[in-house]
Design a protein around this motif. Structure first.
Motif, PDB file in Angstrom:
ATOM      1  N   SER A 106       0.824  -1.206   0.000  1.00  0.00           N
ATOM      2  CA  SER A 106       0.000   0.000   0.000  1.00  0.00           C
ATOM      3  C   SER A 106       0.863   1.262   0.000  1.00  0.00           C
ATOM      4  O   SER A 106       1.748   1.393  -0.831  1.00  0.00           O
ATOM      5  CB  SER A 106      -0.955  -0.063   1.195  1.00  0.00           C
ATOM      6  OG  SER A 106      -1.942   0.915   1.076  1.00  0.00           O
ATOM      7  N   HIS A 107       0.657   2.147   0.989  1.00  0.00           N
ATOM      8  CA  HIS A 107       1.318   3.451   1.014  1.00  0.00           C
ATOM      9  C   HIS A 107       2.712   3.414   1.640  1.00  0.00           C
ATOM     10  O   HIS A 107       3.362   4.447   1.760  1.00  0.00           O
ATOM     11  CB  HIS A 107       0.454   4.414   1.826  1.00  0.00           C
ATOM     12  CG  HIS A 107       0.247   3.927   3.228  1.00  0.00           C
ATOM     13  ND1 HIS A 107      -0.735   3.029   3.550  1.00  0.00           N
ATOM     14  CD2 HIS A 107       0.938   4.168   4.360  1.00  0.00           C
ATOM     15  CE1 HIS A 107      -0.653   2.742   4.835  1.00  0.00           C
ATOM     16  NE2 HIS A 107       0.352   3.429   5.360  1.00  0.00           N
ATOM     17  N   ASP A 248      -2.389   6.172  -3.908  1.00  0.00           N
ATOM     18  CA  ASP A 248      -1.273   5.438  -3.300  1.00  0.00           C
ATOM     19  C   ASP A 248      -0.918   4.281  -4.246  1.00  0.00           C
ATOM     20  O   ASP A 248      -1.594   4.077  -5.259  1.00  0.00           O
ATOM     21  CB  ASP A 248      -1.609   5.015  -1.861  1.00  0.00           C
ATOM     22  CG  ASP A 248      -2.610   3.885  -1.770  1.00  0.00           C
ATOM     23  OD1 ASP A 248      -3.390   3.723  -2.718  1.00  0.00           O
ATOM     24  OD2 ASP A 248      -2.610   3.159  -0.759  1.00  0.00           O
ATOM     25  N   ASP A 250      -1.282   1.093  -4.511  1.00  0.00           N
ATOM     26  CA  ASP A 250      -2.251   0.071  -4.929  1.00  0.00           C
ATOM     27  C   ASP A 250      -3.616   0.684  -5.235  1.00  0.00           C
ATOM     28  O   ASP A 250      -4.596  -0.031  -5.455  1.00  0.00           O
ATOM     29  CB  ASP A 250      -2.360  -1.068  -3.914  1.00  0.00           C
ATOM     30  CG  ASP A 250      -2.915  -0.621  -2.567  1.00  0.00           C
ATOM     31  OD1 ASP A 250      -2.626   0.523  -2.148  1.00  0.00           O
ATOM     32  OD2 ASP A 250      -3.629  -1.417  -1.934  1.00  0.00           O
ATOM     33  N   ASP A 252      -6.047   2.247  -3.750  1.00  0.00           N
ATOM     34  CA  ASP A 252      -7.311   2.208  -3.010  1.00  0.00           C
ATOM     35  C   ASP A 252      -7.591   3.546  -2.320  1.00  0.00           C
ATOM     36  O   ASP A 252      -8.733   3.861  -2.017  1.00  0.00           O
ATOM     37  CB  ASP A 252      -7.389   1.028  -2.020  1.00  0.00           C
ATOM     38  CG  ASP A 252      -6.246   0.970  -1.029  1.00  0.00           C
ATOM     39  OD1 ASP A 252      -5.300   1.777  -1.140  1.00  0.00           O
ATOM     40  OD2 ASP A 252      -6.290   0.099  -0.142  1.00  0.00           O
ATOM     41  N   ARG A 253      -6.547   4.340  -2.101  1.00  0.00           N
ATOM     42  CA  ARG A 253      -6.735   5.645  -1.446  1.00  0.00           C
ATOM     43  C   ARG A 253      -6.573   6.779  -2.437  1.00  0.00           C
ATOM     44  O   ARG A 253      -5.780   6.695  -3.373  1.00  0.00           O
ATOM     45  CB  ARG A 253      -5.713   5.800  -0.318  1.00  0.00           C
ATOM     46  CG  ARG A 253      -6.051   4.965   0.895  1.00  0.00           C
ATOM     47  CD  ARG A 253      -4.888   4.931   1.869  1.00  0.00           C
ATOM     48  NE  ARG A 253      -4.493   6.257   2.365  1.00  0.00           N
ATOM     49  CZ  ARG A 253      -3.515   6.449   3.242  1.00  0.00           C
ATOM     50  NH1 ARG A 253      -2.850   5.414   3.720  1.00  0.00           N
ATOM     51  NH2 ARG A 253      -3.204   7.664   3.645  1.00  0.00           N
TER      52      ARG A 253
HETATM   53 MG    MG Z   1      -3.438   1.342  -0.339  1.00  0.00          MG
END
Ligand code: MG
Length: 458
Positions: A106-107, A248, A250, A252-253
């Motif tokens: 992720s981030h 980010d 991946d 998702d954000r």
């Molecule tokens: Mg993420």
């Protein structure tokens, strides 16, 4: 000291080459596969799991290892290749898989990678399920099969097309396209660039994309916070764009930069998406206890309510399914619409924000102004389990006038703001989030929490 390999509700995360290696990843794949076989023991046909990865250079290695681990316990694997995490969530259901895996940290910075697990409904495992999978991993209790029964691997490249179609089906594409918005997109060289450029083109936007090549070599720190997005802000100004979007790795954000090139803060992503949804529909929203009150304000104006959950995407998604919520997500820029999937999705967030701008003919800063705002401060300090418990007890005795929610630590709601105190699930740390209307009130609550902490940790 070397960082610990973290295994939590959202999967496994570690530093590649130190504590996250191919053999660890293969074991985790076998643990997940073993768990799926035990829970779907009634199924005659072979189970399948789809797997994707973000753009990190170690993704290919970890994906191969997880595939080997799954195949070794007799699970068929559908390789989605480089895709977003919400993309994996969509394909789990689309392909009727028993589970999904996203290889992503992720981030987190570039040296990290992770293995995020999804169940057949596209949601991350709840705590008790995550614990069972973890136990299979630690006990090395794997249901290996003999050669003829090993899982087979196939590939599927339909994730982006499917994802885009799902998102376009829930927004007013024509209204957005008619505005010909000028958009700057910063995908931080993650997995989001290609699919997001495609959907923005479908929405009639003129797109200037930066850091859009999914090289996994992040051109700035990947968490979409103000200090990491100065480059995006600059390009929005230079291009005189209507809006800037930051994902980010991946995807998702989502964080947003307004037409003046100012970062508006991730809490506004869910607020703006909710404002869009509540203009036309009534129904409940869901978010975690640490998310801004802006969502409650927006829901209240629409005659609606917000369901508050424990922190963790899976908890929000579960509450959304239980209460049939029309919107949900987290204050970190994660927006969920169940029609697309029960998972945070930056494409959903982008589509809703553009639709809101299109239908109201207002700029981002005007829409932010209408929502109004709060001052929020997030802090943390070291506290072991016993200290954390004592702090919560003392806080309950101190903040007696507040409305109290104890589903995840303690959230104290006052008329002029709220305080959320909770122990981290992954480290001996206590998190403090305070949100208030003005700075003086902020001081009052920060000082009160500080006094409680000093009382317990001398
Ligand atoms: Mg993420």
């Amino acid at each position: 000291m070397a960082e610990q390999l973290i295994i939590s509700i959202s999967g496994m995360r570690g530093i590649v080459g130190e504590n996250l290696t191919d053999s660890i990843a293969a074991d985790y794949g076998s643990a997940f596969g073993t768990f799926l076989k035990k829970t779907h023991a009634d199924k005659k046909e072979k189970l399948s799991v789809c797997i994707g990865r973000d753009s990190r250079s170690s993704g290919q290695m970890l994906k191969s290892a997880v595939i080997a681990g799954l195949s070794a316990v007799g699970i068929n694997v559908i390789d989605l290749e480089m895709v977003t995490t919400p993309g994996v969530g969509i394909m789990v259901r689309e392909l009727h898989c028993s589970g999904g895996v996203s290889i992503t940290a992720s981030h987190n910075p570039i040296q990290y990678n992770g293995i995020k697990l999804l169940l057949s409904n596209g949601v991350a495992p709840p705590l008790d399920v995550a614990e069972r999978i973890k136990q299979f991993f630690f006990d090395k209790n794997f249901a290996f099969v003999d050669s003829p029964h090993c899982g087979q691997v196939t590939s599927n490249k339909q994730t982006d097309v499917t994802h885009i179609a799902r998102v376009l089906a829930i927004v007013n594409k024509e209204a957005i396209a008619a505005k010909k918005f000028s958009v700057v997109l910063d995908s931080v060289n993650g997995a989001g660039g290609p699919v997001t450029k495609k959907i923005l083109a479908e929405l009639g936007c003129k797109v200037v994309a930066i850091n859009d090549e999914p090289t996994g070599i992040f051109s700035h720190r990947p968490e979409p916070t103000a200090k990491n997005l100065t480059g995006l802000c600059e390009v929005v100004k230079i291009e005189a764009a209507d809006i800037g979007f930051a994902q980010d790795p991946d995807a998702d954000r989502l964080a947003i930069v307004d037409e003046a090139g100012d970062y508006i803060g991730e809490e506004y992503t869910l607020a703006l998406a909710a404002k869009c949804v509540f203009r036309k529909k009534t129904g409940k929203a869901a978010t975690n206890l640490s998310t801004s009150r802006m969502l409650d304000d927006i829901a209240e104006k629409a005659g609606s309510q917000v369901v508050r959950t424990a922190v963790g995407e899976a908890n929000v998604a579960a509450a959304m399914l239980e209460h049939n919520c029309i919107i949900g997500g987290e204050g970190n820029g994660g927006v969920i619409d169940l029609r697309v999937g029960p998972i945070r999705d930056s494409l959903v967030a982008i589509a809703f924000v553009l639709q809101l701008m299109a239908e109201t003919s207002k700029t981002v800063s005007q829409l932010v102004g209408e929502i109004g705002g709060y001052y929020m401060r997030k802090d943390k300090f070291v506290a072991d389990e016993s200290q954390a418990g004592q702090i919560l007890n003392l806080a309950k005795k101190t903040f007696t006038v507040a409305r109290l929610n104890t589903i995840d630590g303690c959230r104290f709601d006052f008329d002029d703001g709220w305080v959320h105190l909770r122990a981290s699930n992954t480290e001996p740390v206590m998190r403090v989030i305070v949100e208030v209307k003005d700075k003086l009130t902020m001081r009052k609550y920060i000082d009160a929490v500080s006094n409680i902490r000093k009382e317990i940790i001398r």
